[in-house]
Scaffold this motif. Structure first.
Motif, PDB file in Angstrom:
ATOM      1  N   ALA A 184      -6.012  -2.024   5.618  1.00 45.68           N
ATOM      2  CA  ALA A 184      -5.333  -1.511   6.811  1.00 45.68           C
ATOM      3  C   ALA A 184      -5.674  -0.035   7.051  1.00 45.68           C
ATOM      4  O   ALA A 184      -6.075   0.341   8.142  1.00 45.68           O
ATOM      5  N   CYS A 185      -5.497   0.810   6.036  1.00 47.70           N
ATOM      6  CA  CYS A 185      -5.678   2.252   6.244  1.00 47.70           C
ATOM      7  C   CYS A 185      -6.927   2.799   5.570  1.00 47.70           C
ATOM      8  O   CYS A 185      -7.246   3.987   5.735  1.00 47.70           O
ATOM      9  N   HIS A 186      -7.642   1.952   4.795  1.00 41.50           N
ATOM     10  CA  HIS A 186      -8.894   2.315   4.127  1.00 41.50           C
ATOM     11  C   HIS A 186      -8.741   3.371   3.037  1.00 41.50           C
ATOM     12  O   HIS A 186      -9.724   3.966   2.621  1.00 41.50           O
ATOM     13  N   HIS A 187      -7.504   3.618   2.585  1.00 39.93           N
ATOM     14  CA  HIS A 187      -7.326   4.535   1.454  1.00 39.93           C
ATOM     15  C   HIS A 187      -7.734   3.839   0.160  1.00 39.93           C
ATOM     16  O   HIS A 187      -7.480   2.642  -0.009  1.00 39.93           O
TER      17      HIS A 187
ATOM     18  N   CYS B 125      -7.393  -0.236   0.648  1.00 38.69           N
ATOM     19  CA  CYS B 125      -6.478  -0.893   1.581  1.00 38.69           C
ATOM     20  C   CYS B 125      -7.242  -1.313   2.839  1.00 38.69           C
ATOM     21  O   CYS B 125      -7.868  -0.470   3.481  1.00 38.69           O
TER      22      CYS B 125
ATOM     23  N   HIS C  93       0.204   4.147   0.840  1.00 44.31           N
ATOM     24  CA  HIS C  93      -0.123   5.050   1.946  1.00 44.31           C
ATOM     25  C   HIS C  93       0.454   4.569   3.278  1.00 44.31           C
ATOM     26  O   HIS C  93       1.085   5.336   3.994  1.00 44.31           O
ATOM     27  N   CYS C  94       0.230   3.272   3.607  1.00 41.67           N
ATOM     28  CA  CYS C  94       0.634   2.794   4.939  1.00 41.67           C
ATOM     29  C   CYS C  94       1.713   1.715   4.880  1.00 41.67           C
ATOM     30  O   CYS C  94       2.171   1.254   5.919  1.00 41.67           O
ATOM     31  N   LYS C  95       2.082   1.274   3.666  1.00 37.35           N
ATOM     32  CA  LYS C  95       3.146   0.283   3.453  1.00 37.35           C
ATOM     33  C   LYS C  95       2.775  -1.130   3.908  1.00 37.35           C
ATOM     34  O   LYS C  95       3.645  -1.996   4.015  1.00 37.35           O
ATOM     35  N   ALA C  96       1.498  -1.382   4.175  1.00 35.69           N
ATOM     36  CA  ALA C  96       1.072  -2.741   4.515  1.00 35.69           C
ATOM     37  C   ALA C  96       1.107  -3.611   3.264  1.00 35.69           C
ATOM     38  O   ALA C  96       0.920  -3.120   2.150  1.00 35.69           O
TER      39      ALA C  96
ATOM     40  N   CYS D   5       0.866  -1.187   0.000  1.00 36.66           N
ATOM     41  CA  CYS D   5       0.000   0.000   0.000  1.00 36.66           C
ATOM     42  C   CYS D   5       0.907   1.244   0.000  1.00 36.66           C
ATOM     43  O   CYS D   5       1.777   1.374   0.857  1.00 36.66           O
TER      44      CYS D   5
END
Ligand SMILES: [Zn+2]
Length: 118
Positions: free
Chosen positions: A31-34, A29, A17-20, A15
């Motif tokens: 994890a961060c819902h972007h 995503c 945005h959050c690198k997950a 991702c």
């Protein structure tokens, strides 16, 4: 069902945005819902896929004392295959609980069946 889609099943990406590490097929995503791509065709395809929640577990824990020294905790998730072999193990969070403070952990597994659930 096309060969191309089969080949990409389970493919991952990072991702931005959050690198997950997430599924390449994800448009949002987990994890961060972007939102990861603005591709109306992909979003429509994704919504048409069968998906279900295979598991959702929520638990709370609390430092039971009104006073006293803080406690520490680690939240660990482990994934094992059918043979019992651990394929992933992650510490997803750590923290501390002050006296009389609590915490709730929720873990969910979402399953995507691109070609339907049969
Ligand atoms: Zn993310």
């Amino acid at each position: 069902m096309s060969i191309g889609r089969v080949a990409t099943t389970g493919k991952t990406r990072i991702c931005p945005h959050c690198k997950a590490t997430i599924l390449d097929s994800a448009s949002i995503c987990p994890a961060c819902h972007h939102h990861l791509r603005f591709d109306p065709k992909a979003i429509v395809e994704r919504r048409a896929q069968a998906s279900f929640s295979a598991l959702r577990v929520e638990g709370s824990f609390r430092h039971p004392q009104a006073t006293g020294s803080p406690w520490e905790y680690s939240v660990v998730v482990s994934i094992r295959n059918d043979r019992g072999e651990e394929v992933a193990r992650r510490v997803v969070g750590v923290g501390a609980l002050q006296a009389n403070e609590g915490c709730t952990v929720t873990m969910s597994i979402d399953v995507f069946a691109p070609h339907g659930v049969k």
